[in-house]
Write a protein that holds these residues in place. Sequence first.
Motif, mmCIF file in Angstrom:
data_model
loop_
_atom_site.group_PDB
_atom_site.id
_atom_site.type_symbol
_atom_site.label_atom_id
_atom_site.label_comp_id
_atom_site.label_asym_id
_atom_site.label_seq_id
_atom_site.Cartn_x
_atom_site.Cartn_y
_atom_site.Cartn_z
ATOM 1 N N SER B 32 10.600 30.624 49.090
ATOM 2 C CA SER B 32 11.999 31.187 49.439
ATOM 3 C C SER B 32 12.903 30.581 48.606
ATOM 4 N N PHE B 33 14.023 31.205 48.195
ATOM 5 C CA PHE B 33 15.194 30.907 47.636
ATOM 6 C C PHE B 33 16.300 30.625 48.700
ATOM 7 N N SER B 34 16.153 31.110 49.816
ATOM 8 C CA SER B 34 17.128 31.230 51.081
ATOM 9 C C SER B 34 18.149 32.151 50.824
ATOM 10 N N LEU B 35 17.907 33.176 49.783
ATOM 11 C CA LEU B 35 18.809 34.087 49.826
ATOM 12 C C LEU B 35 18.881 35.039 50.695
ATOM 13 N N LEU B 36 17.836 35.515 51.294
ATOM 14 C CA LEU B 36 17.373 36.279 52.283
ATOM 15 C C LEU B 36 16.423 35.413 53.337
ATOM 16 N N VAL B 56 8.445 26.992 51.976
ATOM 17 C CA VAL B 56 8.817 25.973 51.088
ATOM 18 C C VAL B 56 10.127 26.687 50.098
ATOM 19 N N ARG B 57 11.049 25.680 49.985
ATOM 20 C CA ARG B 57 12.309 26.170 49.401
ATOM 21 C C ARG B 57 11.941 26.082 47.878
ATOM 22 N N LEU B 58 12.437 26.989 47.214
ATOM 23 C CA LEU B 58 12.275 26.926 45.608
ATOM 24 C C LEU B 58 13.747 26.666 45.057
ATOM 25 N N ASP B 59 13.902 25.972 43.974
ATOM 26 C CA ASP B 59 15.075 25.707 43.812
ATOM 27 C C ASP B 59 15.844 27.056 42.960
ATOM 28 N N MET B 60 17.275 27.061 43.337
ATOM 29 C CA MET B 60 17.828 28.458 42.776
ATOM 30 C C MET B 60 17.815 28.378 41.163
#
Lengths: 198, 198
Positions: B32-36, B56-60
């Motif tokens: 996820s990019f933590s946008l949602l 797991v956070r992917l880079d923006m």
Amino acid sequence: MQVSVLFSGGKDSSLAAILLEPFFDVELVTCSFSLLPVGDIARETAENLGFAHRVVRLDMPVLEKAYAMVIKDGFPKNAINYIHSAAVERLAKDADVNFIADGIRRDDRVPVLDISRIRSIEDRNGVHYMSPLKGYGRAAVNELVDRYLVIEEDQSDNVIKADYETELREMIRQKDGPEKINDVFPAHVQSHVIERKS
Amino acid sequence: MQVSVLFSGGKDSSLAAILLEPFFDVELVTCSFSLLPVGDIARETAENLGFAHRVVRLDMPVLEKAYAMVIKDGFPKNAINYIHSAAVERLAKDADVNFIADGIRRDDRVPVLDISRIRSIEDRNGVHYMSPLKGYGRAAVNELVDRYLVIEEDQSDNVIKADYETELREMIRQKDGPEKINDVFPAHVQSHVIERKS
């Protein structure tokens, strides 16, 4: 749901059957032209693995045509693919067969069925064709084989297996003598499954 | 052996996990990019399925580049493939990850990794990448899904899922407004997994 897994007694078709086992009733099917007792050899391996097994006779003209192909080409790829395609077609015409599987891996170049041929077989016969190892590379397959199977590996002319190559080599031997085999089949390592690891 | 399965909450990645379950310790991983809050949505589905799960956070910048691609192309294929490739690379660099899997099917056109890219990721990172459904056609997948999963299906803008498309659509909405989404993403049916069939 029953799946019929094309079975040579080698590690790939054995592993394919093991991956399907939790989800399907697995029967192993060995295709043979009855030129050599490959069906009996495969049956013994299938029994060691604990799977149901049957032998399906393929028509001799299929082997004759494959023989002509390998002699003309000088290499076995097209001939082996032709026999494999005939084997899948033969199973697809069996009224009791709905799911057909084989041991083709991601990195295999032979045998392989192209996607148009697969869809044609599925659509004409109302069957599902599956290659459970198609998404697995060689190293991942080897890790799983090492975990679940006891195998022996040797040069191809020392391992008795029930794959398409075995009877094609025998036909070459009968028609052209043993030295011709090495002209068209480069020596390579073959695997034969002994049993499951407990 | 542990496998990390890229997980969207859809039927394909869920089925891939189920097919691996008898042979591996399965963890589901949602990128996820933590946008949602797609990680939270996926976690709930993972818990319903009974699998371990992590986000797991992917880079923006990955999403920014994918956004630029989809706007330039006018269709999402290359952008989605790019995000998928970045997700597999991200997992491959995780020191605890040896086996990476996804839900790509035989008949999928997107996302898909070409074989050169797969081998490059495997060789550079010492990992195994697997697509357990790669040898299964759509109809066979549907038979297995129907047997093992309860799903809901709806048009893509009505189904909340944790796939790459969801956050890419959200970035388009934020930058260009909601009407732009339909210019580049044709409406299509999405699946969301509710639970396993018992």
